[in-house]
Design a protein around this motif. Structure first.
Motif, short mmCIF file in Angstrom:
data_model
loop_
_atom_site.label_atom_id
_atom_site.label_comp_id
_atom_site.label_asym_id
_atom_site.label_seq_id
_atom_site.Cartn_x
_atom_site.Cartn_y
_atom_site.Cartn_z
N LEU B 259 0.84 -1.20 0.00
CA LEU B 259 0.00 0.00 0.00
C LEU B 259 0.88 1.25 0.00
O LEU B 259 0.56 2.25 -0.65
CB LEU B 259 -0.92 0.02 1.22
CG LEU B 259 -1.84 1.25 1.30
CD1 LEU B 259 -2.85 1.26 0.14
CD2 LEU B 259 -2.59 1.29 2.63
N SER B 263 3.01 5.09 -3.08
CA SER B 263 2.06 6.06 -2.52
C SER B 263 2.55 7.50 -2.66
O SER B 263 1.84 8.44 -2.31
CB SER B 263 1.74 5.72 -1.06
OG SER B 263 2.89 5.84 -0.26
N TYR B 506 -3.85 8.75 -15.19
CA TYR B 506 -3.99 7.85 -14.04
C TYR B 506 -5.44 7.79 -13.57
O TYR B 506 -5.97 6.71 -13.28
CB TYR B 506 -3.09 8.32 -12.91
CG TYR B 506 -3.24 7.54 -11.62
CD1 TYR B 506 -2.88 6.19 -11.57
CD2 TYR B 506 -3.74 8.14 -10.47
CE1 TYR B 506 -3.00 5.47 -10.39
CE2 TYR B 506 -3.87 7.43 -9.29
CZ TYR B 506 -3.50 6.10 -9.25
OH TYR B 506 -3.63 5.38 -8.09
N GLN B 509 -7.28 5.47 -15.60
CA GLN B 509 -6.75 4.10 -15.66
C GLN B 509 -7.12 3.26 -14.44
O GLN B 509 -7.48 2.10 -14.56
CB GLN B 509 -5.22 4.18 -15.80
CG GLN B 509 -4.51 2.82 -15.72
CD GLN B 509 -3.02 2.96 -16.00
OE1 GLN B 509 -2.58 3.89 -16.68
NE2 GLN B 509 -2.23 2.04 -15.49
N PRO B 511 -8.98 1.51 -11.39
CA PRO B 511 -10.38 1.13 -11.21
C PRO B 511 -11.03 2.07 -10.19
O PRO B 511 -10.43 2.38 -9.16
CB PRO B 511 -10.31 -0.29 -10.65
CG PRO B 511 -8.90 -0.77 -10.94
CD PRO B 511 -8.05 0.45 -10.98
N PRO B 513 -13.43 1.74 -7.89
CA PRO B 513 -13.49 1.30 -6.49
C PRO B 513 -12.13 1.37 -5.79
O PRO B 513 -12.05 1.66 -4.59
CB PRO B 513 -14.00 -0.15 -6.59
CG PRO B 513 -14.78 -0.17 -7.86
CD PRO B 513 -14.03 0.74 -8.80
N PHE B 514 -11.06 1.14 -6.53
CA PHE B 514 -9.74 1.28 -5.92
C PHE B 514 -9.48 2.73 -5.55
O PHE B 514 -8.90 3.03 -4.49
CB PHE B 514 -8.63 0.77 -6.85
CG PHE B 514 -7.26 0.94 -6.25
CD1 PHE B 514 -6.85 0.13 -5.20
CD2 PHE B 514 -6.40 1.94 -6.69
CE1 PHE B 514 -5.60 0.32 -4.61
CE2 PHE B 514 -5.15 2.13 -6.12
CZ PHE B 514 -4.75 1.31 -5.08
N LEU B 516 -11.73 4.87 -4.67
CA LEU B 516 -12.50 5.09 -3.43
C LEU B 516 -11.72 4.61 -2.21
O LEU B 516 -11.65 5.28 -1.18
CB LEU B 516 -13.82 4.30 -3.48
CG LEU B 516 -14.93 4.81 -4.40
CD1 LEU B 516 -16.12 3.85 -4.35
CD2 LEU B 516 -15.36 6.21 -3.95
N ALA B 517 -11.15 3.41 -2.34
CA ALA B 517 -10.40 2.83 -1.22
C ALA B 517 -9.17 3.67 -0.90
O ALA B 517 -8.84 3.90 0.27
CB ALA B 517 -10.01 1.39 -1.57
N LEU B 518 -8.50 4.12 -1.94
CA LEU B 518 -7.27 4.90 -1.74
C LEU B 518 -7.58 6.25 -1.09
O LEU B 518 -6.88 6.70 -0.17
CB LEU B 518 -6.60 5.10 -3.11
CG LEU B 518 -5.15 5.58 -3.10
CD1 LEU B 518 -4.24 4.61 -2.35
CD2 LEU B 518 -4.64 5.75 -4.54
N ALA B 520 -10.11 6.87 0.82
CA ALA B 520 -10.50 6.59 2.21
C ALA B 520 -9.25 6.33 3.06
O ALA B 520 -9.15 6.81 4.20
CB ALA B 520 -11.45 5.39 2.25
N ALA B 521 -8.31 5.60 2.51
CA ALA B 521 -7.06 5.32 3.23
C ALA B 521 -6.32 6.62 3.49
O ALA B 521 -5.78 6.86 4.57
CB ALA B 521 -6.21 4.34 2.43
N ALA B 524 -7.88 8.59 6.22
CA ALA B 524 -7.63 7.99 7.54
C ALA B 524 -6.22 8.30 8.03
O ALA B 524 -6.01 8.55 9.23
CB ALA B 524 -7.85 6.48 7.47
N LEU B 525 -5.25 8.29 7.14
CA LEU B 525 -3.85 8.47 7.54
C LEU B 525 -3.43 9.93 7.55
O LEU B 525 -2.49 10.30 8.25
CB LEU B 525 -2.93 7.67 6.61
CG LEU B 525 -3.14 6.15 6.62
CD1 LEU B 525 -2.13 5.47 5.70
CD2 LEU B 525 -3.02 5.60 8.04
N LEU B 536 -1.71 11.45 -6.95
CA LEU B 536 -2.55 10.25 -6.81
C LEU B 536 -4.04 10.51 -6.59
O LEU B 536 -4.87 10.05 -7.35
CB LEU B 536 -2.04 9.33 -5.69
CG LEU B 536 -0.68 8.68 -5.91
CD1 LEU B 536 -0.35 7.78 -4.72
CD2 LEU B 536 -0.64 7.89 -7.20
#
Lengths: 539, 539
Positions: B259, B263, B506, B509, B511, B513-514, B516-518, B520-521, B524-525, B536
Motif C-alpha cells: 500500500l 504512494s 492515471y 486508468q 479502477p 473502487p480502488f 474510493l479505497a485509496l 479513504a485510506a 484515515a492516515l 494520486l
C-alpha cells in the motif's frame, strides 16, 4: 436430502460435507482405529461419520426475492457443507455435532452480474455474505461467527468455472475465479500452458480462493506465491466493479491488485483474473539428501536459496516429518530437491544443488534420483513424500475421528531467526499439548518455501485429545504457538491466510496505521459491512 | 546566497538548482549551440543559465516554531532548488523564469521523530508537506500546485542517509530512506553485497524516492522493480508510524508494504526500509545484436523474456535510438544483451540468448562482446549505449536551453498490443509535435524492461519548441501520447510514477473502487490533507 455435494470436475463423485476431499477417499473405521493406535490417549473406536440429518437444521431466516431465487438454495445439505472450512477445528466441530452457525442460504452465481445483484440485495437487508470457493480454508475463512447480521448467505463461486480466453503468445489467460485447480489446468493444457500453481488443496480450492488468500503454491523458490502471477483482476464490490488493466508491470500508484490480493472477501468478490502462465516443463530431475542434523539442513537450504540455481522444489523435512512421510526412517532430516524447465536439461543445476548440500554435511540418497517433482512419482524418498503429502489431510480426518488433535500451521521468518524459532515453536506447542491433554505430543517441522532471505517452516502437531474438548485443546496449543511466533516476529501465516482463527495474531502483527487504512478502505467499498464479516478487520 | 546546493556524497560538488545533476557537467554555451544545430527550429543562441536572484523570492508565509527551527531553512537557493523536479517541463519553466510555487520552507529531519514532529506541526497549521528525496521526479511529484494550503514545506529527507544495519547471512540491510544511490552502494560494498538497483537517476535519487514511486531499476528482466526487494518498511504518517515486520514472505492479509509502495508521499513518509540484497556479481558477459526490422527485434526479445535465461540486460533500441546513442549508425535496431552472476560463468546463457535472437533474424555484432553490463564499459555498441544513457539528461537540458522540446515517457503493455502501440505512439506524438511547432519531430523508442507477458517501451521526443511556449508545446504532445496509451490500455507510467503530470491518465486508468479505497485510506492516515497534495488522489 443427501449428505454429500458434488461441485466441479467430478459431478458424480461425492465430496465430504464435514471433512477433507472426496468422501470415498476417507479412511474406513478399521483404518481409523489403526491410525489411532499410533498415538497414546486416543479413543477406543472412531467417532461416527456425522450426518446432516442429526444437525436438525431449521428454516432460513431470510428468503431471496423471486429475481434471485434461481441462484439460491436452502437445501440443508448445502447449508451444512458451506458452514465451515476444513481446518481440524472445523472437522472436529462437525464430528462432535457442533458446527459453526450455518448459512441460511447458499447462492451459486452464474455470471458477474449475479454477484453484483446478490450483494445489492444482501446490503439492503443486512445479510452477511461469505464468499466460498473450494471451501478448503483452514483458518475459519468461510464461516460466519456471531449474530450481528440477521442472516448469512454463503456465496459459492464454483459456477464461475471457465477459462474464458487464452493469449498464447503472451502466455496469459482470462479465467473465472470459481474454477477448481484441476479444471483450470485441464483448460490450459491444450494450449501447452500451465499456471504452475499446485497447493496441497489443489483439487479442492479455486483460483479466486488462491487470490483472495494470497496462496503459496507447491513450488518452493522464486515466484511461488499466486500474487506474482496476476496480470489483472476483476472484483465485484458493493461500491462497483473494479477491473484493473492487463499489464506486465505498472508504476502508476500503489498496485490496485495488491490491495485485493489477500483481502479474503472483505473488500469485494474476485470474479475473474488474467493470469500469467508458463510453458509446460519438459525436463525434470530430483534428488533427496539426508542430514544428521536439521541445523545443517537449514544451512544447506540457505545456500541453495541464495544461489541462482532456482530449484522448483526445495523442501527440508525434519526427522519426524521424514519418518512420517516415509522419506527416511533412520532419524535423519531429508532435503527434497526438484528442478524443472521447459527449455533445457536441469541435471547440471540439480548436481550443483546437491553439491552445495554436500558442503553442509548432506548425504545424497543413493536411490533418490527419479522423475520426481510435481508431475513425477516413484518408489523413492521423493515419491514417498509426495504421496504422503496428498494423503495427509485424509489421515488427519481419520485421526480426528479417533479423538486425536492433529493440525498444521505455518509461518515465515528471516534466516537469523529460524533455528531458534523452530526450536521454540516445537517446545512451546509440545508443552501446551501435554499441559492440555496429559499426554506427550509429536511436533514435526518442514520448510515448505525458501527465499534468499528466509524460509517458511510448516509444523504438524499430533496429540491426544481430551474427549469432547478437542477444540479447546487445539485452541490452547495454537495460542501457545501464536505467542511464540509473535515473540520471534515470525508471521502468523505464510500462506494459510488470516480468516477468523488468526485474528489474534494478525491484529498484533499488522502496523496500526495500515489497519486504519484497511478499515477505511473496507468502509468505502462495503458500506453496509456485509462482506465476510470478521476476517481481517472489524469485530 | 548561492545558486547551487550540495547534498549527499559530494558536499563540495555543486548540484544544479534548475537542471539535471552536477552543475559542472552541464554542456557549456558552445556545446548547447552545437546540440541545437542538430534540430530544425531551435534558437540561435542558448537561453542563459537561470539565476536564483532573478526569481525575486519573497519571505516565507510561515515560520517554524523554535523547537523545529534547527531543522528548517528559508534560504532562497534551497527553496528554489526544492521547487520542482527534473522533468523537461520543470527545466524549461526554470529557464523561462517561471518555476512552480516555491516552498516557503525546506526542512531536513535528522531522525524519524523529526519527521513526526514536522508532520504534527504542519497538520495543525494547514501547511502542505512535500516529501523530497533526490528531487529527480520527472512527473511533477515534488512540487506544489494551487493555493489550497497557506504554506508549503519541502521535506528534504537526505539527512536520513545511513545504512544502519547489515544482515550478511540473510542478505538484507536496514537503510534510511534519504540515502542517495552511490552512498547506499558504498555502504553495502564492504559486505560484498549490493541492492543491484541502478536507475538512470541513480546518483541523484534516494531509496525512499525509489520506494515511494515504485522505481524500475537498470536491470531489464525478472525482479527489477524496487517493490520486490522490500523486506519491511517504516513509514511515518500523521496517524502514527507504520512498521512492518522483517519477513521473507507473508500471507497475512493484503501486504501493508504494497500500500505504501507507490504512494508518492500521499499516505506517509517512508523513513527506513529493510532491503533484500544480492551478492556482488563476479561474472559478466554482454553482446549486441542488430535487426533490420524493429518488429523482428520485438519477437526476439519476447523469445528471450519467455526463456529461463534471465538476462540482466535486454534492451531493444529502435534505429533512431541506436543512432542517437552511437550503438549503430546503419539504420538497424539493436538489442543489447547482458548477463551476470555471482556464482558461475554466464557465457552459455549469453550464447543461448544470441541464438534465440538469430532465429528472429538478428545479426550479432562482431565486436560487441565485452565486459558490459552495469559495471562494464567499452568502445563497442554496449558501452556506447551505456555512456549515452548516463549523459542523456544533461544533453536534454542543453537542448532545452536552445528552446527545443526534449522529453521522454514510458509505458508498458502486453506483447499482443506492443507493435501497434509503438507505431501509434510514434505517429501521434510526431503529429502533435508538428501541429504545435510547425516542424518535424523525432520520436525514438527503446524497450527498457521486458517480461514474459509484455514489455515497457520508452519514448524520446525531440522537437523544436515555440519560443516562450515550450511548456504548452510539450503538454500538447504529452496529451496526444496519453490519449494513445489510454486507447491501447497501456499504463500511463511504467516506472516514472504518477506525480501531478500523469493525473489525467492515471485517474482514467485506475479502477474507480480502488480510487474510493485509496481516498479513504488517505483520509484515515492524513486527516488534514497535508501530505503531497495533488498526487494520486484529491484535487
Amino acid at each position: 436430502m443427501s449428505d454429500t455435494h458434488s461441485p466441479g470436475l467430478h459431478p458424480s463423485r461425492p465430496r465430504s460435507w464435514w471433512g477433507w476431499g472426496w468422501a470415498d477417499d476417507h479412511p474406513d473405521d478399521a483404518e481409523c482405529a489403526a491410525l489411532g493406535a499410533l498415538l497414546p490417549g486416543t479413543l477406543a473406536k472412531p467417532l461416527p461419520v456425522p450426518r446432516v440429518a442429526d444437525l436438525r437444521i431449521g428454516p432460513p431466516a431470510v428468503r431471496p426475492p423471486a429475481s434471485l431465487a434461481r441462484l439460491v438454495t436452502e437445501d440443508p445439505a448445502e447449508r451444512a457443507a458451506h458452514a465451515m472450512g476444513k481446518a481440524y477445528r472445523d472437522v472436529i466441530r462437525a464430528l462432535r455435532g457442533r458446527p459453526g452457525r450455518l448459512p441460511d442460504l447458499v447462492a451459486r452465481p452464474a455470471r458477474d452480474q449475479d454477484v453484483a445483484d446478490l450483494l445489492d440485495w444482501a446490503g439492503g437487508r443486512g445479510v452477511a455474505v461469505v464468499p466460498y470457493g473450494g471451501g478448503s480454508s483452514v483458518t475459519g475463512g468461510v464461516e460466519y461467527r456471531g449474530d450481528a447480521h440477521r442472516a448469512v448467505l454463503s456465496l459459492d463461486l464454483t459456477g464461475l468455472d471457465r477459462v474464458l480466453e487464452v493469449d498464447t503468445a503472451g502466455r496469459a489467460a482470462r479465467i473465472q475465479a470459481g474454477i477448481l485447480g484441476p479444471a483450470l489446468e485441464a483448460g490450459l493444457r491444450p494450449h501447452g500452458l500451465t499456471l504452475r500453481h499446485f497447493p496441497q488443496s489443489f483439487a479442492f480450492s479455486t483460483l479466486g480462493g488462491w487470490l483472495a488468500t494470497r496462496a503459496g503454491g507447491h513450488y518452493a523458490t522464486g515466484r511461488t506465491r499466486i500474487d506474482d502471477f496476476v496480470q489483472s483482476l476483476r472484483v465485484v464490490t458493493p461500491a462497483g466493479t473494479a477491473e484493473s488493466w492487463r499489464l506486465p508491470a505498472s508504476g502508476a500508484g500503489p498496485s490496485p491488485d495488491r490491495l485485493f490480493l489477500g483481502s479474503e472477501g472483505a473488500l469485494g468478490v474476485i470474479t475473474e483474473a488474467w493470469m500469467r502462465l508458463a510453458e509446460r516443463p519438459r525436463h525434470r530431475a530430483s534428488a533427496a539428501v539426508s542430514f544428521r542434523r536439521f541445523a545443517d539442513g537449514l544451512e544447506a537450504v540457505r545456500a541453495v536459496a541464495q544461489s541462482d540455481l532456482a530449484p522448483a522444489n526445495c523442501r527440508l523435512l525434519d526427522a519426524g516429518e521424514a519418518a512420517l512421510s516415509g522419506a527416511a526412517r533412520d532419524g535423519a532430516a531429508v532435503l527434497v530437491l526438484g528442478f524443472e524447465s521447459a527449455t533445457g536439461p536441469v541435471e547440471a543445476r540439480l548436481a550443483a544443488a546437491v553439491e552445495l548440500a554436500r558442503e553442509h554435511h548432506g548425504v545424497p540418497a543413493e536411490d533418490s534420483r527419479g522423475p520426481g517433482g510435481p508431475g513425477g512419482d516413484g518408489p523413492d524418498a521423493v515419491g514417498a513424500w509426495r504421496s504422503a503429502f496428498l494423503r495427509m489431510p485424509y489421515l488427519r480426518d481419520g485421526l480426528a475421528r479417533m479423538g486425536a488433535v492433529v493440525e498444521t500451521f505455518e509461518t515465515a521468518a528471516t534466516w537469523d531467526r529460524l533455528p531458534g524459532l523452530v526450536e521454540d515453536v516445537r517446545a512451546a506447542t509440545a508443552a501446551a499439548a501435554r499441559e492440555a491433554t496429559g499426554h506427550p505430543a509429536t511436533v514435526n517441522c518442514r520448510l515448505t518455501h525458501v527465499y534468499p532471505d528466509g524460509a517458511a517452516p510448516y509444523f504438524t502437531v499430533l496429540a491426544a485429545g481430551r474427549p469432547g474438548e478437542e477444540v479447546a485443546v487445539w485452541d490452547h496449543i495454537k495460542s501457545a504457538a501464536t505467542e511464540t511466533l509473535h515473540r520471534h516476529r515470525a508471521t502468523v501465516t505464510h500462506h494459510h491466510a488470516v480468516g477468523r482463527d488468526h485474528r489474534p495474531g494478525y491484529d498484533r502483527q499488522r502496523p496500526e496505521p495500515f489497519a486504519l487504512a484497511l478499515r477505511a478502505a473496507k468502509d468505502a467499498l462495503d458500506p453496509h459491512g456485509i462482506l465476510n464479516p470478521g476476517v481481517l478487520v472489524g469485530p
